[in-house]
Design an enzyme around this catalytic site. Sequence first.
Site, PDB file in Angstrom:
ATOM      1  N   LYS A  79       0.842  -1.204   0.000  1.00  0.00           N
ATOM      2  CA  LYS A  79       0.000   0.000   0.000  1.00  0.00           C
ATOM      3  C   LYS A  79       0.873   1.249   0.000  1.00  0.00           C
ATOM      4  O   LYS A  79       1.848   1.324   0.761  1.00  0.00           O
ATOM      5  CB  LYS A  79      -0.906  -0.030   1.230  1.00  0.00           C
ATOM      6  CG  LYS A  79      -1.945   1.076   1.297  1.00  0.00           C
ATOM      7  CD  LYS A  79      -2.799   0.921   2.561  1.00  0.00           C
ATOM      8  CE  LYS A  79      -3.935   1.912   2.625  1.00  0.00           C
ATOM      9  NZ  LYS A  79      -4.757   1.756   3.842  1.00  0.00           N
ATOM     10  N   SER A 154      -9.730   1.700   2.761  1.00  0.00           N
ATOM     11  CA  SER A 154      -8.840   2.431   1.878  1.00  0.00           C
ATOM     12  C   SER A 154      -7.795   1.564   1.173  1.00  0.00           C
ATOM     13  O   SER A 154      -7.233   1.997   0.177  1.00  0.00           O
ATOM     14  CB  SER A 154      -8.122   3.522   2.667  1.00  0.00           C
ATOM     15  OG  SER A 154      -7.294   2.953   3.655  1.00  0.00           O
ATOM     16  N   SER A 178      -9.971  -0.499   7.013  1.00  0.00           N
ATOM     17  CA  SER A 178      -9.346  -0.330   5.702  1.00  0.00           C
ATOM     18  C   SER A 178      -8.631  -1.556   5.133  1.00  0.00           C
ATOM     19  O   SER A 178      -8.221  -1.541   3.974  1.00  0.00           O
ATOM     20  CB  SER A 178      -8.356   0.842   5.735  1.00  0.00           C
ATOM     21  OG  SER A 178      -9.057   2.053   5.653  1.00  0.00           O
TER      22      SER A 178
END
Lengths: 472, 95
Positions: A79, A154, A178
Site C-alpha cells: 500500500k 482504503s 481499511s
Amino acid sequence: MDLLNLNIKKIHQGLVNKEFSDLELTNAYFDKIEKEDKDIHSFLSIYKEQAIAKSKKVDDKISKGENISLLEGVPVSIKDIILVKGMKCTAASKILENYIAPYNATCINKLEKEGVIILGKTNLDEFAMGSSTENSAFGPTKNPIDLTRVPGGSSGGSAASVTASLSAFSLGTDTGGSIRQPASLCGIVGLKPTYGRVSRYGVMAYGSSLDQVGTLTKTVEDTRIVFNAIKGVDPLDSTSIDRKDLDQAYNIKDLVIGIPREYFIEGVDPKVALLVKQAIKKYEDMGASVEEVSLPHTKYAIPAYYIISASEASTNLARFDGVKYGFSKGDNLKDLYFQSKGAGFGKEVRRRIMLGTYALSSGYYDAYYLKAQKVRMLIEKDFKEAFKKVDVIVSPTCPTPAFKIGEKTQDPVQMYLSDIFTVSVNLANLCGISVPCGTVEVDSVNLPVGLQLIGKPFEESKIMYMAEIMEK
Amino acid sequence: MINKEEVKHIADLARLGLTEKELESMQKNFSSILDYVETLKEVDVSSIEKSFSERGARNIIREDIAVKTPKEERDRLIGMFPETKDNYLKTKKIL
C-alpha cells in the site's frame, strides 16, 4: 502450470523443486499487470527493474543449492502509505506526488529480510481516508470482480491486486476497517492485528491511536505466514508490543461464538445477513456453542471514530505544510501554508482536517473530542463484558457487497456507514479478520461477502483458526 | 447549520486555503457530518471518570542518544526539501 494462482507454500515448493524459476514467476506477474491493470488501476507505481534484479538473485541462490526462506522470491505489492526505500510514497495525495521514501518501514525491512520481491505500490484513498479508493488523487481502483464497482477502501488497490492475481499478497493499513472491508468486497482474506502487534515505523500516520499494519492474502495460511514475518516489538515504535502468541491447538468444540444483538440491524443487506447466519450455523454444526451478546454502544462507534480519527489526522497532517516535503506553493510563509494545503489535499482529507480541527478547537474540545474518547471507553467496556462469555464475536464485515463507483461519493455519512462493523475493533483495541463466506448475485454478477471474526487483544491465532475453518 | 464565518474560522485554524466555492460546499458537507456526530450528545458517560484508555498504558522511554544518520539517507531527505541552502532547509521569511 498457472503460476499466478499459487499460495505462498506452493510458490516456495515450486521454486525449490525447480518447477519454475523466480524470474518466470515475477515476469508472469508483470505481464498480467501490464495487460490488466490499465482497467483495474490497482498500482500507482511499478518497479520492474529492481524486482527482476532481485528475482535473478533468488534464482542464483536456488541454482547454487542454497536454502531459501518461505517468503523468498514471492512477488508482493505494498500500500502506497508504507515507506519502501527508493520508491515513491504518495499516500495517493497530490501533496506527496513526487515524494521518494528515504528509508524502509520496519515491516518492509522484515519482509525484505525474508527476500520478498516488491512489484510496486498500490492505490488507496488519499491518506487512507475513505472506504472505496475513490478518494485517490490519481483516480479510483476498480473491483476486479465487477469493474463498475468499488474494491472497498482504503486498501482498495492492495485488495484488488491480490484478487486479480497481480500480486501474491499485499500489506495494507487498517484504521477503521481499511484492510477488512476491501478484503470483504474483493473476496480475499484481510487481517487487522491488535494495535501494537506490527510496528508503525515508516507508515504515514492517519489516526495514530487506531492505525495498524496488516495483511491481504488469498488464504488464511498465507495470512499466518506473512503476519508471523512482520509482527514484533520495534524500538522505533514505542507503541509496539512484545507479546508471545498463544501457542495452542484449538478445537472448535471448545469455542463459544458471540453474536451481537445490535449487529443484525436495518441497513444490512438481507442476503449478506443470511450468509453470515449460514456461516454461524456451520460453526454450530461442527460443535461450537453460540451465545447472544450485547454491545449496546454500537450505534455510537462511527461518530466516535470519526471525531477521534479526524482529530488525530488534523494534527498528523499538519506536517504537510509546503515547507519540508516536495509540494510547495505560495510567496510568503502564510500563503505557503494556505496554498500548499489547499491545493495539495483532496476533498475528503480537507473535510476530515476540518472536523478534527473543529473538535479540538477551544470551546468544543470537551463536547466533541473528550466525549468521543469517553464513548470509546464505553465501547471497549462493552467488548470486555462480551468476551467474558465468548471466545470470538462474529459479524458481517460490511453491511453490503461491493457498491457501484460513484454511488456514495456525494454523501460522506453514507460512505462512513460502510465501516459500521469494523470501526469498533480499532476503537476497542481488538484484532479482526475478514474471510469470504459466500457470494450474492447482484445484476447477474456473484459478489463476494466477508465474515468478520473479532478476537480479544493478541488472539490473532484464534481468529485465524476460525477463519481457516470457514475457508474449507 | 454551521455558518460560513465559522467554517472560514476553522479553515484558518487549519491553515487550509479554500476558495469561495469550496467554502460553500464545505459548509454543506460539514454541517451534515456535524449533525451526525451530534448523536454522541445523548450518550451517558458519567460512569467514565478519566478519559482515554483503561488498557493500563504506560510510557515507554529510552535514553536520548543521537544516532548518526547515514549520509545517503540524509542526502535523500535533504533532496526532498522544496528549497535548500548549504544543506539546510530554506523557508520563507517570517517577518
